[in-house]
Every structure is written in structure tokens, then in C-alpha cells.
Scaffold this active site. Sequence first.
Site, PDB file in Angstrom:
ATOM      1  N   ASP A  21      59.164  -5.269  22.830  1.00 31.70           N
ATOM      2  CA  ASP A  21      58.604  -3.918  22.742  1.00 31.70           C
ATOM      3  C   ASP A  21      57.095  -4.055  22.803  1.00 31.70           C
ATOM      4  O   ASP A  21      56.547  -5.162  22.686  1.00 31.70           O
ATOM      5  CB  ASP A  21      59.039  -3.247  21.432  1.00 31.70           C
ATOM      6  CG  ASP A  21      58.512  -1.816  21.287  1.00 31.70           C
ATOM      7  OD1 ASP A  21      58.308  -1.149  22.319  1.00 31.70           O
ATOM      8  OD2 ASP A  21      58.295  -1.381  20.142  1.00 31.70           O
ATOM      9  N   SER A  22      56.405  -2.934  22.939  1.00 25.04           N
ATOM     10  CA  SER A  22      54.945  -2.964  22.910  1.00 25.04           C
ATOM     11  C   SER A  22      54.423  -3.329  21.530  1.00 25.04           C
ATOM     12  O   SER A  22      53.298  -3.801  21.392  1.00 25.04           O
ATOM     13  CB  SER A  22      54.379  -1.606  23.337  1.00 25.04           C
ATOM     14  OG  SER A  22      54.754  -0.602  22.406  1.00 25.04           O
TER      15      SER A  22
ATOM     16  N   TYR B  69      52.494   1.297  24.860  1.00 29.10           N
ATOM     17  CA  TYR B  69      52.724   1.363  26.295  1.00 29.10           C
ATOM     18  C   TYR B  69      52.649   2.794  26.823  1.00 29.10           C
ATOM     19  O   TYR B  69      52.429   3.004  28.010  1.00 29.10           O
ATOM     20  CB  TYR B  69      54.101   0.785  26.627  1.00 29.10           C
ATOM     21  CG  TYR B  69      54.152  -0.720  26.731  1.00 29.10           C
ATOM     22  CD1 TYR B  69      53.013  -1.516  26.684  1.00 29.10           C
ATOM     23  CD2 TYR B  69      55.380  -1.367  26.902  1.00 29.10           C
ATOM     24  CE1 TYR B  69      53.082  -2.896  26.780  1.00 29.10           C
ATOM     25  CE2 TYR B  69      55.461  -2.744  27.008  1.00 29.10           C
ATOM     26  CZ  TYR B  69      54.315  -3.501  26.944  1.00 29.10           C
ATOM     27  OH  TYR B  69      54.385  -4.868  27.053  1.00 29.10           O
TER      28      TYR B  69
ATOM     29  N   CYS C 102      62.100  -0.618  24.233  1.00 28.38           N
ATOM     30  CA  CYS C 102      60.983   0.324  24.353  1.00 28.38           C
ATOM     31  C   CYS C 102      61.382   1.363  25.386  1.00 28.38           C
ATOM     32  O   CYS C 102      61.700   1.011  26.529  1.00 28.38           O
ATOM     33  CB  CYS C 102      59.722  -0.421  24.798  1.00 28.38           C
ATOM     34  SG  CYS C 102      58.324   0.631  25.220  1.00 28.38           S
TER      35      CYS C 102
ATOM     36  N   GLU D  36      52.513   1.731  13.693  1.00 30.56           N
ATOM     37  CA  GLU D  36      51.828   0.469  13.995  1.00 30.56           C
ATOM     38  C   GLU D  36      50.739   0.127  12.979  1.00 30.56           C
ATOM     39  O   GLU D  36      50.475  -1.052  12.734  1.00 30.56           O
ATOM     40  CB  GLU D  36      51.204   0.531  15.401  1.00 30.56           C
ATOM     41  CG  GLU D  36      52.201   0.456  16.536  1.00 30.56           C
ATOM     42  CD  GLU D  36      52.787  -0.928  16.724  1.00 30.56           C
ATOM     43  OE1 GLU D  36      52.156  -1.925  16.319  1.00 30.56           O
ATOM     44  OE2 GLU D  36      53.907  -1.010  17.280  1.00 30.56           O
TER      45      GLU D  36
ATOM     46  N   CYS E 217      61.769   7.246  21.049  1.00 34.09           N
ATOM     47  CA  CYS E 217      60.901   6.078  20.991  1.00 34.09           C
ATOM     48  C   CYS E 217      61.402   5.209  19.843  1.00 34.09           C
ATOM     49  O   CYS E 217      61.726   5.730  18.764  1.00 34.09           O
ATOM     50  CB  CYS E 217      59.447   6.485  20.755  1.00 34.09           C
ATOM     51  SG  CYS E 217      58.299   5.112  20.489  1.00 34.09           S
TER      52      CYS E 217
ATOM     53  N   HIS F 218      59.877   3.369  17.883  1.00 34.38           N
ATOM     54  CA  HIS F 218      59.020   3.418  16.693  1.00 34.38           C
ATOM     55  C   HIS F 218      59.480   4.503  15.703  1.00 34.38           C
ATOM     56  O   HIS F 218      59.304   4.356  14.493  1.00 34.38           O
ATOM     57  CB  HIS F 218      57.573   3.721  17.079  1.00 34.38           C
ATOM     58  CG  HIS F 218      56.826   2.565  17.651  1.00 34.38           C
ATOM     59  ND1 HIS F 218      57.023   2.116  18.936  1.00 34.38           N
ATOM     60  CD2 HIS F 218      55.863   1.767  17.127  1.00 34.38           C
ATOM     61  CE1 HIS F 218      56.217   1.093  19.175  1.00 34.38           C
ATOM     62  NE2 HIS F 218      55.507   0.856  18.094  1.00 34.38           N
TER      63      HIS F 218
END
Length: 285
Positions: free
Chosen positions: A37-38, A69, A100, A178, A210, A212
Site C-alpha cells: 500500500d502507499s 497515492y 490500495c 498516517e 480506501c 486507510h
Amino acid sequence: MSRCKISNRHFSHNRHLCHNQSGELSKGNQQAIGIFDSGVGGLSIFNAVKDFLPQENIIYLADTRYAPYGDQSEAFIIERSQKITDFLLQHSIKLLVVACNTATAAAIQVLRDNYSIPIIGVEPAIKPAVEKTPEGRIGVIATKATLKSEKYQRLKARFAENASITEKATPLFVQLVETVAQLQPQHIAEIKQELQIFIDQKVNTLVLGCTHFPFLNEVIAQIMGAEVTILENAQPVAKEIARKLGDNVNLQNTARQLTFYSSNPAAAQAKFNLILRQKVNLLPF
């Protein structure tokens, strides 16, 4: 008779991962599952895979230096996805998970065209949302790149032609996951502001588009209320991995290896420790 489609550029990485005619892996059941993933969002997929397939070795890679991303160009995402796939193949993975939504939308077809191992992506749960929402009031939160992608537009056209879908790009959510160790009242207020459009539209189902976003699931659920169904895709992805592996699950009765990489370990270390609830050895990519 087995068949193995491998491009010359990747032959040295892939020669031990041929497939039979049914598309199943023919060797390598002790090899790792690769997940990338990013950033840390894909750890929602990692956690589901770790729990659902407790014997599997897993390599997780976060491209932290270039996260998120959703702010990058499609060409850049494809380039990074190929570089990461090359790296993971050097570590003899038997299956790749693009954990992702943005990278799946931008790069998964390119990856499947150029690599022979099974590659599983993630996409917003539009089909389950339509099935669970007879009234057709569906909300989708995702990155801007995912919502603009052709893959997402085809997904809507296929499964949600008659549904009423409200969409919103929410880069704030990725940033919070993040960078923030613990949500403060101002963060919760910002999350509610982002979700207000879905409250106003009285959506019945909210799709977390997403990887996240599941890390904000508790707050999102509190804000949206118990009557709203929230859908994410970690468990379906884990089940699809098990189905794809078939008889090539790791049957060895030995302690499995969980390995973690980041393109910016110093920036990602604290968040990895927090999400995984232990100190991990985060290696440089």
C-alpha cells in the site's frame, strides 16, 4: 500439462511460480504473501489476512515516502507499483495483494499483464452495497484518484446503474490515519464535517473506498449512527486469497514470518507500532 506465461523482463523472478491450466499455483506453498500500500492503510488488509490465514508468511510494504497515492498521477502509481512488485518477487512471494484502492484502479491491469503470479486488488464494495440497500441510497468515500478512475466508473455502471450514489473524496482521512496517534476532539469534528454530506443525503449504506478508512471505523460509525451499514473489504479480500491459494496454503507446522518494509521507515515506525500494537522491525525499501 502446465502452462506458464512469463515476460522475459521478469523471468528470473517468476520462473518458479508457473500455473496449471486452471490458473492455480503449482508450487511454492511456503512462500510468502506479498501485500503493499502507499502507507499503513493496507494494514487493515494485512490484519484480516493474518487472522484468516494464520499459517501464512506475509511480507508487507508501505511506500510511505510517496503516500498518499491519491495525490499522485496514474503514471507515477504504475511505476511505483511495478517497482514494488519487482522487489517483492525478489523475496519469492507466491501471491500479491494490491492493498490500495487507488493503486488497484491505476495499476492492477498493468501488473496482471506483466507478471505471472496471482494478483488480488481491492475496490469499493459497490456490489454488496447495492445488495444491502434496496432504497439505493449509498455513500462512497475514497480518494480523488479512485473516484475518477475508469475502473471505478465501470464498477458503478455494472452494479449500481439504478442506485443513488453520493461520493466524496476525503484525503483528510488518509492524513489522519498516517500521522495522528490519537484522535482529538478537533479531529472528530473534522471527520463529522467530511461526513455531513452523507448525513444530509440520509444514506443507508456507507462504503469505505480506501484501506486507510477502517482505522476510523469506530468514529465513523458513531457519527453516522447505528442505522447506517458501513462496508469495507478486508474480510472479502482475505477470503479471496484463501480461495486463490487453494491447496497452496502453507501447511508447514512452523512459526510463520511477518516482515515489514517502508520507503521511509523513520516516518512510519511509530504508526506501525501503534496499529500492530507491538514494536516491529521496519526494514528500508
